[in-house]
Write a protein that holds these residues in place. Structure first.
Motif, PDB file in Angstrom:
ATOM      1  N   GLU A  13      30.459  19.189  22.257  1.00  0.00           N
ATOM      2  CA  GLU A  13      30.887  20.009  20.878  1.00  0.00           C
ATOM      3  C   GLU A  13      29.815  20.850  20.659  1.00  0.00           C
ATOM      4  OE1 GLU A  13      33.096  16.118  18.859  1.00  0.00           O
ATOM      5  OE2 GLU A  13      30.859  16.164  19.433  1.00  0.00           O
TER       6      GLU A  13
ATOM      7  N   THR B 183      32.091  23.119  18.245  1.00  0.00           N
ATOM      8  CA  THR B 183      33.587  23.000  17.969  1.00  0.00           C
ATOM      9  C   THR B 183      33.509  21.740  17.028  1.00  0.00           C
ATOM     10  OG1 THR B 183      33.342  21.482  19.856  1.00  0.00           O
ATOM     11  CG2 THR B 183      33.945  23.844  20.342  1.00  0.00           C
ATOM     12  N   THR B 184      32.761  21.561  16.075  1.00  0.00           N
ATOM     13  CA  THR B 184      32.894  20.465  15.073  1.00  0.00           C
ATOM     14  C   THR B 184      32.482  20.924  13.787  1.00  0.00           C
ATOM     15  OG1 THR B 184      31.594  18.549  14.304  1.00  0.00           O
ATOM     16  CG2 THR B 184      30.966  19.543  16.367  1.00  0.00           C
TER      17      THR B 184
END
Ligand SMILES: NC(=O)c1ccc[n+]([C@@H]2O[C@H](COP(=O)([O-])OP(=O)(O)OC[C@H]3O[C@@H](n4cnc5c(N)ncnc54)[C@H](OP(=O)(O)O)[C@@H]3O)[C@@H](O)[C@H]2O)c1
Length: 333
Positions: A36, A80-81
């Motif tokens: 992530e 991506t978080t």
């Protein structure tokens, strides 16, 4: 943040002859595992476990080619978080980093968000890696001892492997907190270093390694931070005072522990296990905030800084037990 075409990393390979040569190579982001967070690593550090990974110890790293480095501190380059934004400063220590996941001896890593901790207040990225896993573990040992009742009035506290990474940070923090610290070392020439860190007294590794075979020895320690295991840990247990506390975190001497129950059942001694790898994030963050706050020490004075290119010989030195203090790896150098 734009990601680079290539970046520098230490890569350890495995040859048909079971040799594990190390080199600094160009790698690409595509070589990293999916994660992530992509983190631009500014600093890493050398720990004993890194040297095991870098020399083919399959108990630490199963598959090669591999980039070691269980520690990394840097800036989030891609996320991506929602937990982290690009530009956040973070540390990653433990979990699987540098074991079977490409590690911090590289200018980029890719990891799950749950492995990352926001940089604690009071520490720069450089300070955080001057501590690294070793400093975090020293803090966790002291937290464990104090939570179990150790105070500076309890009596002397022994630190074994005292010139090593965990040991030297433990000596410095305990001394700062006002404990009477006795450092056990195999390095006769490092008495001044240990005194400067705050050790009140120094004993030799031999003195800390009782070979008489007697089940109990004259009690001396109120508390112990043991980084070496083996017969030195057994000796520490036999020489701990009534109700004393022994925190065990390492095995630089041996993973074996040959001791009978008398320290426990006759003196009420407690053996406290300390792990920094899987410890939950809340406890980890509490230890980091102590290191950045009330337990802050001048970690620079026990740290040697190297570039990725200068790291290679230090790996062999740490395996021989020859390193003094901490080795910081500057990935920008
Ligand atoms: N539980 C965890 O999560 C955790 C986290 C970090 C580290 N560790 C473990 O803790 C230990 C210390 O790590 P580190 O990074 O501080 O390593 P390090 O910097 O190499 O320090 C280890 C020190 O132990 C002493 N030593 C070395 N070989 C020895 C031997 N054969 N017999 C007795 N003493 C010996 C040396 O100190 P002197 O010369 O001063 O005696 C050496 O400097 C390692 O076993 C490591 O794997 C565990």
């Amino acid at each position: 943040m734009a990601l680079p075409q290539t970046f520098k990393a230490m890569v350890v390979s495995e040859t048909a002859e079971k040799m594990f040569p190390r080199e600094i190579r160009e790698r690409t982001i595509g070589d990293l595992p999916a994660g992530e967070l992509i983190i631009e690593v500014k600093y890493s550090s050398l720990n004993y476990k890194d040297a095991l990974s870098a020399t083919g110890n399959k108990g630490v790293t199963r598959k090669y080619p591999h980039t070691p480095g269980i520690d990394a501190a840097g800036v989030v380059a891609d996320s991506t978080t929602k937990l982290f934004n690009v530009g956040d400063q973070v540390t990653v220590t433990g979990f699987d980093l540098g074991m079977n996941t490409s590690g911090g001896f590289a200018q980029y890593i890719s990891v799950p968000a749950l492995w990352a901790a926001k940089l604690p207040q009071g520490l720069s990225l450089k300070d955080s890696m001057s501590h690294g896993t070793a400093g975090l573990t020293a803090a966790l040992c002291i937290i464990r001892l104090m939570a179990s009742g150790l105070t500076k009035e309890s009596g002397e506290v022994l630190v074994t492997g005292a010139t090593g990474g965990v040991g030297s940070v433990a000596v410095a923090i305990l001394a700062k907190l006002g404990f009477s610290v006795v450092a056990a070392t195999g390095k006769a020439g490092e008495q001044e270093f240990l005194k400067e860190l705050g050790a009140k007294a120094i004993i030799s590794r031999d003195e800390a390694n009782d070979t008489s075979g007697r089940p109990l020895q004259k009690p001396r320690w109120a508390g112990v931070v043991d980084t070496v295991g083996g017969n030195i840990l057994a000796t520490a247990l036999k020489t701990t005072k009534y109700g004393g506390l022994v925190a065990a975190c390492g095995n630089a001497m041996s993973a074996e522990l040959n001791v009978n129950v008398f320290p426990f059942i006759l003196r009420g001694v407690s053996l406290l296990g300390v792990d920094s790898v899987e410890i939950p994030m809340r406890a980890r963050q509490m230890a980091w905030s102590k290191l950045g706050g009330e337990w802050s020490i001048d970690v620079g004075k026990l740290t040697t800084e190297v570039s990725l290119a200068e790291l290679d010989p230090k790996i062999d030195e740490i395996l021989k037990g020859n390193i003094r203090g901490r080795v910081l790896v500057n990935l920008a150098k």
